[in-house]
Design a protein around this motif. Structure first.
Motif, PDB file in Angstrom:
ATOM      1  N   MET A   1       0.817  -1.189   0.000  1.00 53.30           N
ATOM      2  CA  MET A   1       0.000   0.000   0.000  1.00 53.30           C
ATOM      3  C   MET A   1       0.866   1.260   0.000  1.00 53.30           C
ATOM      4  SD  MET A   1      -3.053   1.085   2.577  1.00 53.30           S
ATOM      5  CE  MET A   1      -3.571  -0.580   2.725  1.00 53.30           C
ATOM      6  N   CYS A   2       1.953   1.280   0.771  1.00 51.67           N
ATOM      7  CA  CYS A   2       2.790   2.479   0.832  1.00 51.67           C
ATOM      8  C   CYS A   2       3.478   2.765  -0.485  1.00 51.67           C
ATOM      9  CB  CYS A   2       3.817   2.369   1.947  1.00 51.67           C
ATOM     10  SG  CYS A   2       3.130   2.832   3.537  1.00 51.67           S
ATOM     11  N   ARG A   3       3.569   1.773  -1.338  1.00 54.07           N
ATOM     12  CA  ARG A   3       4.182   2.051  -2.630  1.00 54.07           C
ATOM     13  C   ARG A   3       3.340   3.035  -3.434  1.00 54.07           C
ATOM     14  NH1 ARG A   3       4.292  -3.782  -5.016  1.00 54.07           N
ATOM     15  NH2 ARG A   3       4.425  -4.133  -2.831  1.00 54.07           N
ATOM     16  N   ALA A  23      -1.685  11.197   0.552  1.00 51.97           N
ATOM     17  CA  ALA A  23      -0.482  10.523   1.044  1.00 51.97           C
ATOM     18  C   ALA A  23      -0.617  10.223   2.534  1.00 51.97           C
ATOM     19  CB  ALA A  23       0.755  11.381   0.780  1.00 51.97           C
ATOM     20  N   ALA A  24      -1.151  11.184   3.291  1.00 58.53           N
ATOM     21  CA  ALA A  24      -1.359  10.976   4.733  1.00 58.53           C
ATOM     22  C   ALA A  24      -2.347   9.845   4.967  1.00 58.53           C
ATOM     23  CB  ALA A  24      -1.851  12.272   5.385  1.00 58.53           C
ATOM     24  N   LEU A  25      -3.407   9.804   4.175  1.00 55.39           N
ATOM     25  CA  LEU A  25      -4.415   8.749   4.299  1.00 55.39           C
ATOM     26  C   LEU A  25      -3.804   7.381   4.026  1.00 55.39           C
ATOM     27  CD1 LEU A  25      -7.385   7.927   4.679  1.00 55.39           C
ATOM     28  CD2 LEU A  25      -7.713   8.406   2.250  1.00 55.39           C
ATOM     29  N   GLN A  26      -2.991   7.266   2.994  1.00 57.52           N
ATOM     30  CA  GLN A  26      -2.334   5.996   2.677  1.00 57.52           C
ATOM     31  C   GLN A  26      -1.415   5.571   3.822  1.00 57.52           C
ATOM     32  OE1 GLN A  26      -2.542   3.778   0.185  1.00 57.52           O
ATOM     33  NE2 GLN A  26      -4.241   4.911  -0.671  1.00 57.52           N
ATOM     34  N   TYR A  27      -0.698   6.520   4.371  1.00 57.82           N
ATOM     35  CA  TYR A  27       0.211   6.214   5.479  1.00 57.82           C
ATOM     36  C   TYR A  27      -0.563   5.698   6.689  1.00 57.82           C
ATOM     37  CZ  TYR A  27       3.503   6.817   9.281  1.00 57.82           C
ATOM     38  OH  TYR A  27       4.288   6.591  10.381  1.00 57.82           O
ATOM     39  N   GLY A  33      -3.298  -0.696   9.681  1.00 50.58           N
ATOM     40  CA  GLY A  33      -3.758  -1.979   9.173  1.00 50.58           C
ATOM     41  C   GLY A  33      -5.180  -1.925   8.650  1.00 50.58           C
ATOM     42  N   THR A  34      -5.691  -0.729   8.400  1.00 48.19           N
ATOM     43  CA  THR A  34      -7.046  -0.556   7.894  1.00 48.19           C
ATOM     44  C   THR A  34      -7.041  -0.715   6.384  1.00 48.19           C
ATOM     45  OG1 THR A  34      -7.573   0.966   9.671  1.00 48.19           O
ATOM     46  CG2 THR A  34      -9.017   1.033   7.761  1.00 48.19           C
ATOM     47  N   HIS A  35      -7.690  -1.755   5.918  1.00 49.02           N
ATOM     48  CA  HIS A  35      -7.733  -2.014   4.484  1.00 49.02           C
ATOM     49  C   HIS A  35      -9.064  -1.608   3.875  1.00 49.02           C
ATOM     50  CE1 HIS A  35      -3.921  -4.011   4.816  1.00 49.02           C
ATOM     51  NE2 HIS A  35      -4.403  -4.734   5.810  1.00 49.02           N
ATOM     52  N   ALA A  36     -10.050  -1.376   4.705  1.00 51.38           N
ATOM     53  CA  ALA A  36     -11.358  -0.953   4.216  1.00 51.38           C
ATOM     54  C   ALA A  36     -11.296   0.519   3.817  1.00 51.38           C
ATOM     55  CB  ALA A  36     -12.413  -1.143   5.303  1.00 51.38           C
ATOM     56  N   ASN A  43     -13.131   3.548  15.683  1.00 45.67           N
ATOM     57  CA  ASN A  43     -11.806   4.106  15.412  1.00 45.67           C
ATOM     58  C   ASN A  43     -11.816   5.320  14.492  1.00 45.67           C
ATOM     59  OD1 ASN A  43     -10.463   2.154  16.948  1.00 45.67           O
ATOM     60  ND2 ASN A  43     -10.577   0.700  15.270  1.00 45.67           N
ATOM     61  N   GLN A  44     -12.977   5.705  13.999  1.00 43.48           N
ATOM     62  CA  GLN A  44     -13.070   6.777  13.004  1.00 43.48           C
ATOM     63  C   GLN A  44     -12.436   8.083  13.480  1.00 43.48           C
ATOM     64  OE1 GLN A  44     -14.655   6.449   9.720  1.00 43.48           O
ATOM     65  NE2 GLN A  44     -13.314   8.211   9.495  1.00 43.48           N
TER      66      GLN A  44
END
Length: 93
Positions: A1-3, A23-27, A33-36, A43-44
């Protein structure tokens, strides 16, 4: 994902706030570990706060970095990336 996080420094035009936030969201997704598409309701708030904090820190960093190299062109860099991908996966660009 970080790629999927792309360099944002030294481009003309400069990175937009949407690019910094993406970029912050991807990080945050990677670290948490949130893939959804969105985290659980429990946790929102913590997730959103982390994204905002990291986006601000990233923007601060980008605003204060300097470079002696000429600014890169987004279209040219995207074309180079497509060519590398085509070569790597043996596909036509």
């Amino acid at each position: 994902m970080c790629r999927n996080i792309r360099p944002l420094h030294n481009f003309e035009p400069p990175a937009t706030s949407d690019e910094v936030r993406a970029a912050a969201l991807q990080y945050v997704r990677k670290v948490s570990g949130t893939h959804a598409r969105t985290p659980s309701r429990a946790n929102q708030e913590a997730f959103d706060e982390a994204v905002e904090t990291i986006a601000q820190a990233t923007q601060h960093l980008l605003d204060h970095l300097t470079s002696s190299a000429p600014a890169k062109n987004r279209e040219e860099e995207a074309a180079k990336a497509r060519a590398r991908s085509a070569e790597r996966y043996n596909r036509p660009a």
